[in-house]
Design a protein around this motif. Structure first.
Motif, short mmCIF file in Angstrom:
data_model
loop_
_atom_site.label_atom_id
_atom_site.label_comp_id
_atom_site.label_asym_id
_atom_site.label_seq_id
_atom_site.Cartn_x
_atom_site.Cartn_y
_atom_site.Cartn_z
N VAL A 117 1.60 4.20 -10.92
CA VAL A 117 0.81 5.43 -10.85
C VAL A 117 0.95 6.05 -9.47
O VAL A 117 1.53 5.46 -8.56
N LYS A 118 0.44 7.25 -9.32
CA LYS A 118 0.39 7.92 -8.02
C LYS A 118 -1.02 8.41 -7.80
O LYS A 118 -1.71 8.77 -8.74
N GLY A 119 -1.45 8.41 -6.56
CA GLY A 119 -2.79 8.88 -6.25
C GLY A 119 -3.05 8.83 -4.77
O GLY A 119 -2.18 8.51 -3.96
N PHE A 120 -4.29 9.18 -4.41
CA PHE A 120 -4.70 9.07 -3.03
C PHE A 120 -6.21 8.92 -2.97
O PHE A 120 -6.92 9.29 -3.89
N GLY A 121 -6.66 8.35 -1.89
CA GLY A 121 -8.08 8.23 -1.60
C GLY A 121 -8.28 8.70 -0.18
O GLY A 121 -7.83 9.78 0.20
N ARG A 122 -8.87 7.86 0.62
CA ARG A 122 -9.05 8.21 2.03
C ARG A 122 -7.73 8.29 2.78
O ARG A 122 -7.62 8.93 3.81
N GLN A 123 -6.73 7.67 2.23
CA GLN A 123 -5.40 7.65 2.85
C GLN A 123 -4.78 9.05 2.87
O GLN A 123 -3.97 9.35 3.71
N LYS A 124 -5.13 9.88 1.92
CA LYS A 124 -4.75 11.28 1.79
C LYS A 124 -3.28 11.54 1.46
O LYS A 124 -2.96 12.34 0.66
N GLY A 125 -2.37 10.90 2.07
CA GLY A 125 -0.96 11.20 1.91
C GLY A 125 -0.32 11.10 3.28
O GLY A 125 -0.94 10.69 4.24
N HIS A 126 0.92 11.52 3.38
CA HIS A 126 1.59 11.46 4.67
C HIS A 126 2.76 12.43 4.69
O HIS A 126 3.21 12.93 3.66
N ALA A 127 3.26 12.68 5.89
CA ALA A 127 4.41 13.58 6.05
C ALA A 127 5.69 12.75 6.10
O ALA A 127 5.71 11.65 6.65
N GLU A 128 6.75 13.28 5.50
CA GLU A 128 8.05 12.63 5.53
C GLU A 128 9.12 13.65 5.89
O GLU A 128 8.92 14.85 5.73
N LEU A 129 10.23 13.14 6.39
CA LEU A 129 11.38 13.99 6.69
C LEU A 129 12.44 13.78 5.63
O LEU A 129 12.73 12.65 5.25
N TYR A 130 13.00 14.87 5.13
CA TYR A 130 14.10 14.79 4.19
C TYR A 130 15.13 15.85 4.58
O TYR A 130 14.83 17.04 4.58
N ARG A 131 16.33 15.40 4.96
CA ARG A 131 17.40 16.30 5.40
C ARG A 131 16.93 17.26 6.47
O ARG A 131 17.20 18.47 6.43
N ALA A 145 -5.72 -11.55 -2.69
CA ALA A 145 -4.27 -11.38 -2.84
C ALA A 145 -3.80 -9.98 -2.46
O ALA A 145 -2.68 -9.82 -1.97
N ALA A 146 -4.62 -8.97 -2.68
CA ALA A 146 -4.20 -7.58 -2.42
C ALA A 146 -4.53 -7.12 -1.00
O ALA A 146 -4.09 -6.05 -0.58
N TYR A 147 -5.27 -7.91 -0.25
CA TYR A 147 -5.74 -7.50 1.07
C TYR A 147 -4.63 -7.42 2.11
O TYR A 147 -3.83 -8.34 2.24
N THR A 148 -4.56 -6.31 2.82
CA THR A 148 -3.69 -6.19 3.99
C THR A 148 -4.50 -5.83 5.23
O THR A 148 -4.02 -5.97 6.34
N GLY A 149 -5.71 -5.33 5.02
CA GLY A 149 -6.55 -4.92 6.14
C GLY A 149 -6.30 -3.50 6.59
O GLY A 149 -6.90 -3.03 7.56
N LYS A 150 -5.41 -2.80 5.90
CA LYS A 150 -5.07 -1.43 6.27
C LYS A 150 -5.60 -0.47 5.23
O LYS A 150 -5.84 -0.83 4.08
N ILE A 151 -5.75 0.78 5.63
CA ILE A 151 -6.22 1.80 4.70
C ILE A 151 -5.26 1.89 3.52
O ILE A 151 -4.06 1.73 3.66
N GLY A 152 -5.83 2.08 2.32
CA GLY A 152 -5.00 2.18 1.13
C GLY A 152 -4.81 0.87 0.39
O GLY A 152 -4.00 0.78 -0.52
N ASP A 153 -5.57 -0.18 0.75
CA ASP A 153 -5.45 -1.47 0.06
C ASP A 153 -5.78 -1.35 -1.42
O ASP A 153 -5.23 -2.09 -2.22
N GLY A 154 -6.66 -0.43 -1.79
CA GLY A 154 -6.90 -0.20 -3.21
C GLY A 154 -8.35 -0.32 -3.60
O GLY A 154 -9.25 -0.43 -2.79
#
Length: 112
Positions: free
Chosen positions: A33-47, A80-89
């Motif tokens: 799936v795709k989605g967002f929460g507090r993580q919001k999204g991010h910027a990427e570079l393409y070409r 098992a899913a914990y990383t401690g970073k935003i977006g863990d789920g």
């Protein structure tokens, strides 16, 4: 019976599956799936051009369990899913009224 729905980072899928298997939870459904929460999204570079990715790739896991397994399943998935970073789920628990195993006709707890 309960239906546990989990949204996690894709790279944690195998960790969660293995952890659930260790506590004798063997049936689950996985959806990309795709989605967002507090993580919001991010910027990427393409070409050389920067663009914003608003929806991040996630994995949705659905597990039907008997009520007595709920605490163990929640603790296992959380660990098992914990990383401690935003977006863990997130984990969602909903009542499951009825289940039927199509092949045998077993119902409810026996169908799980």
């Amino acid at each position: 019976m309960k239906l546990v729905t989990v949204i996690i980072k894709p790279f944690k899928l195998e960790d969660v599956r293995e952890a659930l298997s260790n506590i004798d939870i063997n049936g689950l459904t996985v959806t990309e799936v795709k989605g967002f929460g507090r993580q919001k999204g991010h910027a990427e570079l393409y070409r050389g051009a920067e663009y914003t990715v608003n929806f991040l790739p996630k994995v949705k896991i659905e597990v039907a369990i008997v009520d007595e397994q709920l605490d163990d399943v929640l603790a296992t998935i959380t660990k098992a899913a914990y990383t401690g970073k935003i977006g863990d789920g997130k984990i969602f628990v909903t009542p499951l009224e009825h289940a039927i195993r199509i092949r045998t006709g077993e119902t409810d707890d026996a169908a799980l």
